[in-house]
Design a protein around this motif. Structure first.
Motif, PDB file in Angstrom:
ATOM      1  N   LEU A   1       4.545  -3.621  -6.332  1.00  0.00           N
ATOM      2  CA  LEU A   1       4.789  -4.636  -7.245  1.00  0.00           C
ATOM      3  C   LEU A   1       3.521  -5.394  -7.589  1.00  0.00           C
ATOM      4  O   LEU A   1       2.845  -5.602  -7.083  1.00  0.00           O
ATOM      5  CB  LEU A   1       5.830  -5.701  -6.773  1.00  0.00           C
ATOM      6  N   PHE A   2       3.608  -5.367  -9.042  1.00  0.00           N
ATOM      7  CA  PHE A   2       2.138  -5.908  -9.632  1.00  0.00           C
ATOM      8  C   PHE A   2       2.452  -7.688  -9.317  1.00  0.00           C
ATOM      9  O   PHE A   2       3.349  -8.130  -9.841  1.00  0.00           O
ATOM     10  CB  PHE A   2       2.071  -5.843 -11.184  1.00  0.00           C
ATOM     11  N   SER A   3       1.288  -8.201  -8.541  1.00  0.00           N
ATOM     12  CA  SER A   3       1.634  -9.432  -8.464  1.00  0.00           C
ATOM     13  C   SER A   3       0.112  -9.610  -7.760  1.00  0.00           C
ATOM     14  O   SER A   3      -0.876  -8.934  -7.897  1.00  0.00           O
ATOM     15  CB  SER A   3       2.650  -9.779  -7.307  1.00  0.00           C
ATOM     16  N   ASP A   4      -0.180 -10.848  -6.931  1.00  0.00           N
ATOM     17  CA  ASP A   4      -1.281 -11.159  -6.481  1.00  0.00           C
ATOM     18  C   ASP A   4      -1.030 -11.766  -4.912  1.00  0.00           C
ATOM     19  O   ASP A   4       0.003 -12.449  -4.764  1.00  0.00           O
ATOM     20  CB  ASP A   4      -2.138 -11.869  -7.064  1.00  0.00           C
ATOM     21  N   ILE A   5      -1.816 -11.755  -3.980  1.00  0.00           N
ATOM     22  CA  ILE A   5      -1.913 -12.300  -2.794  1.00  0.00           C
ATOM     23  C   ILE A   5      -1.806 -13.921  -2.731  1.00  0.00           C
ATOM     24  O   ILE A   5      -1.496 -14.525  -2.037  1.00  0.00           O
ATOM     25  CB  ILE A   5      -2.918 -11.844  -1.557  1.00  0.00           C
ATOM     26  N   LEU A   6      -2.646 -14.415  -4.085  1.00  0.00           N
ATOM     27  CA  LEU A   6      -2.767 -15.826  -4.128  1.00  0.00           C
ATOM     28  C   LEU A   6      -1.695 -16.286  -4.705  1.00  0.00           C
ATOM     29  O   LEU A   6      -1.997 -17.729  -4.939  1.00  0.00           O
ATOM     30  CB  LEU A   6      -4.114 -15.882  -4.959  1.00  0.00           C
TER      31      LEU A   6
ATOM     32  N   ASN B   1      14.845   2.923 -11.069  1.00  0.00           N
ATOM     33  CA  ASN B   1      16.353   3.632 -11.083  1.00  0.00           C
ATOM     34  C   ASN B   1      16.262   4.452  -9.730  1.00  0.00           C
ATOM     35  O   ASN B   1      16.909   5.637  -9.563  1.00  0.00           O
ATOM     36  CB  ASN B   1      16.354   4.983 -12.323  1.00  0.00           C
ATOM     37  N   ASP B   2      16.084   3.846  -8.486  1.00  0.00           N
ATOM     38  CA  ASP B   2      15.976   4.313  -7.211  1.00  0.00           C
ATOM     39  C   ASP B   2      15.463   5.664  -7.182  1.00  0.00           C
ATOM     40  O   ASP B   2      15.637   6.422  -6.325  1.00  0.00           O
ATOM     41  CB  ASP B   2      17.577   4.528  -6.753  1.00  0.00           C
ATOM     42  N   ASP B   3      14.374   5.883  -7.860  1.00  0.00           N
ATOM     43  CA  ASP B   3      13.690   7.421  -8.013  1.00  0.00           C
ATOM     44  C   ASP B   3      12.876   7.216  -6.668  1.00  0.00           C
ATOM     45  O   ASP B   3      12.586   8.186  -5.851  1.00  0.00           O
ATOM     46  CB  ASP B   3      12.918   7.428  -9.206  1.00  0.00           C
ATOM     47  N   ILE B   4      12.054   6.231  -6.602  1.00  0.00           N
ATOM     48  CA  ILE B   4      11.023   5.938  -5.263  1.00  0.00           C
ATOM     49  C   ILE B   4      11.310   4.549  -4.956  1.00  0.00           C
ATOM     50  O   ILE B   4      11.504   3.668  -5.450  1.00  0.00           O
ATOM     51  CB  ILE B   4       9.567   6.346  -6.116  1.00  0.00           C
ATOM     52  N   PRO B   5      10.717   4.324  -3.516  1.00  0.00           N
ATOM     53  CA  PRO B   5      10.504   3.148  -2.979  1.00  0.00           C
ATOM     54  C   PRO B   5       9.630   2.124  -3.474  1.00  0.00           C
ATOM     55  O   PRO B   5       8.555   2.394  -4.461  1.00  0.00           O
ATOM     56  CB  PRO B   5      10.370   3.208  -1.486  1.00  0.00           C
ATOM     57  N   LEU B   6      10.104   0.865  -3.654  1.00  0.00           N
ATOM     58  CA  LEU B   6       9.160  -0.233  -4.090  1.00  0.00           C
ATOM     59  C   LEU B   6       8.553  -1.006  -2.857  1.00  0.00           C
ATOM     60  O   LEU B   6       9.185  -1.395  -1.969  1.00  0.00           O
ATOM     61  CB  LEU B   6       9.835  -1.360  -4.901  1.00  0.00           C
ATOM     62  N   ILE B   7       7.194  -1.075  -2.979  1.00  0.00           N
ATOM     63  CA  ILE B   7       6.585  -1.882  -1.691  1.00  0.00           C
ATOM     64  C   ILE B   7       6.238  -3.166  -2.192  1.00  0.00           C
ATOM     65  O   ILE B   7       5.716  -3.755  -3.329  1.00  0.00           O
ATOM     66  CB  ILE B   7       5.052  -1.398  -1.514  1.00  0.00           C
ATOM     67  N   GLY B   8       6.609  -4.321  -1.514  1.00  0.00           N
ATOM     68  CA  GLY B   8       6.336  -5.757  -1.612  1.00  0.00           C
ATOM     69  C   GLY B   8       5.057  -6.192  -0.808  1.00  0.00           C
ATOM     70  O   GLY B   8       4.895  -5.191   0.274  1.00  0.00           O
ATOM     71  N   PHE B   9       4.132  -7.124  -0.943  1.00  0.00           N
ATOM     72  CA  PHE B   9       3.148  -7.285  -0.175  1.00  0.00           C
ATOM     73  C   PHE B   9       2.527  -8.640  -0.006  1.00  0.00           C
ATOM     74  O   PHE B   9       3.150  -9.436  -0.725  1.00  0.00           O
ATOM     75  CB  PHE B   9       2.154  -6.525  -0.771  1.00  0.00           C
TER      76      PHE B   9
END
Ligand code: CP3
Length: 346
Positions: A71-76, A133-141
């Motif tokens: 996911l595009f985001s940031d640790i901050l 579309n459930d093609d690949i998994p999504l990583i959160g961080f």
């Protein structure tokens, strides 16, 4: 449910024909389509607008077809939600105008209701799941509590994080209170991310390697381990500690599903230190993506042979650099897809 589940299978330690591949910081400054969006919207607008965050997340997938999206985001966004002002200055990086330096400052840091304060992240996850579309998994961080403390106390990036260390070593009681507040916030936040749809989470301890092995246990690992223990029944957890090879033995005893390794530790040594049973992720030197594509492919095949194709996730040893040519990033991903166990030395 997920069509390409190679990444999730590697996290479970299952046998695979080839290892999965993704790149840390894969949504970013080396992509022209990312730069086009960056020219129109500032950093936190991109993070807070689900249409933008989800679009940026899938950009590298469209171009290269990695086996997982992050996911595009940031640790901050965590310190921001904890009432600490965070700015992202172009060509400078993070800037926190009111760093946490005293007991009173720590007392003023709140443990927020992450459901409310970080709702925009869960909306971005939902929007991204639609696009994927459930093609690949999504990583959160999330960042590790120590790495977040580094920015909260230092107030900006640093080669040494001297002020962060000074705070920990001269005021350990306040430092531990701050670390615990960050840990509690991070656990609640990651649980919400899983509820919103991420399939795995990664904890980035980008500055763990700044600490001695003994200090690492006290100021970093014990808090990462709290996060792992709290999340282990929700989703697989990957713990990545930059420069933390010395802690791999302890990390391997935890309930993490995988451990990230950087390029200063050889695959063989990483396997040795972790006892050979846990899934490892890494560890291509990001600067090595500057080598010619044919060499990149050879080095990737060697790296897979050295780690072994099972219990392994191909990745860089840290984030991709902004000056990497597009066809070099492609060579890295393609090399993994072209990998065949017949490349193993006879
Ligand atoms: O893979 C991805 O691109 C997902 C998104 C992602 C970002 N930051 C977007 C970002 C992830 C996973 C991060 C994690 C992050 N952020 C870490 C841990 C990983 C690592 O690289 O060590 C850290 C330490 C940060 C803090 C941070 N954010 C710094 C130091 C900077 C400035 C330097 C830089 O990398 O540009 C940022 C800004 C940032 N975060 C950018 C991006 C795409 C670039 C700035 C911009 O787009 O305007």
């Amino acid at each position: 449910m997920i069509k390409n589940d190679l990444f999730l299978r590697a996290l479970k330690g299952e046998t695979v024909n080839r290892p999965p591949v993704w790149m840390m910081r894969q949504a970013g400054r080396y992509l022209p389509e990312f730069i086009a969006i960056r020219e129109k919207y500032d950093f936190f607008t991109r993070c807070r607008t689900p249409e933008l965050a989800s679009e940026i997340t899938v950009q590298p997938i469209r171009r290269y077809g990695m086996d997982a999206a992050i996911l595009f985001s940031d640790i901050l966004v965590i310190p921001q939600a904890m009432n600490i002002e965070v700015q992202m200055k172009p060509n400078f990086g993070p800037y926190l105008p009111n760093p946490v330096r005293t007991q009173k400052d720590v007392d003023n840091v709140i443990v927020p209701d992450v459901k409310v304060e970080l709702d925009y992240v869960y909306q971005a996850i939902k929007a991204t799941k639609e696009l994927l579309n459930d093609d690949i998994p999504l990583i959160g961080f999330a960042g590790s509590p120590w790495t977040i403390l580094c920015y909260c106390v230092q107030g900006q990036g640093s080669k040494t994080f001297d002020k962060a260390k000074e705070f920990c070593f001269t005021n350990p009681i306040a430092a531990h209170q701050l670390l615990q507040k960050i840990t509690d916030t991070t656990i609640a936040y990651l649980k919400e991310k899983v509820k919103a749809g991420v399939n795995a989470v990664q904890v980035f301890d980008s500055w763990g390697g700044m600490l001695s092995p003994v200090d690492y246990q006290e100021f970093s690992w014990q808090y990462i381990n709290q996060i792992i223990e709290a999340l282990k029944d929700d989703a697989p957890v990957i713990a990545f500690g930059k420069g933390c090879w010395f802690a791999l033995g302890d990390m391997a005893k935890s309930n993490a599903s995988a451990l990230g390794v950087d390029w200063t530790c050889s695959p063989r040594n990483a396997r040795y230190l972790t006892g050979g049973n846990i899934t490892l992720q890494g560890n291509f030197d990001p600067s090595r993506l500057l080598s010619p594509p044919s060499e990149i492919k050879k080095m990737v095949h060697q790296m897979i042979n050295d780690f072994g194709k099972d219990k392994y996730i191909v990745n860089l040893g840290h984030g991709i650099l902004p000056n990497i040519p597009l066809d070099h990033a492609k060579a890295f991903i393609d090399a993994v897809k072209e990998y065949s166990p017949s490349y193993l030395p006879k």
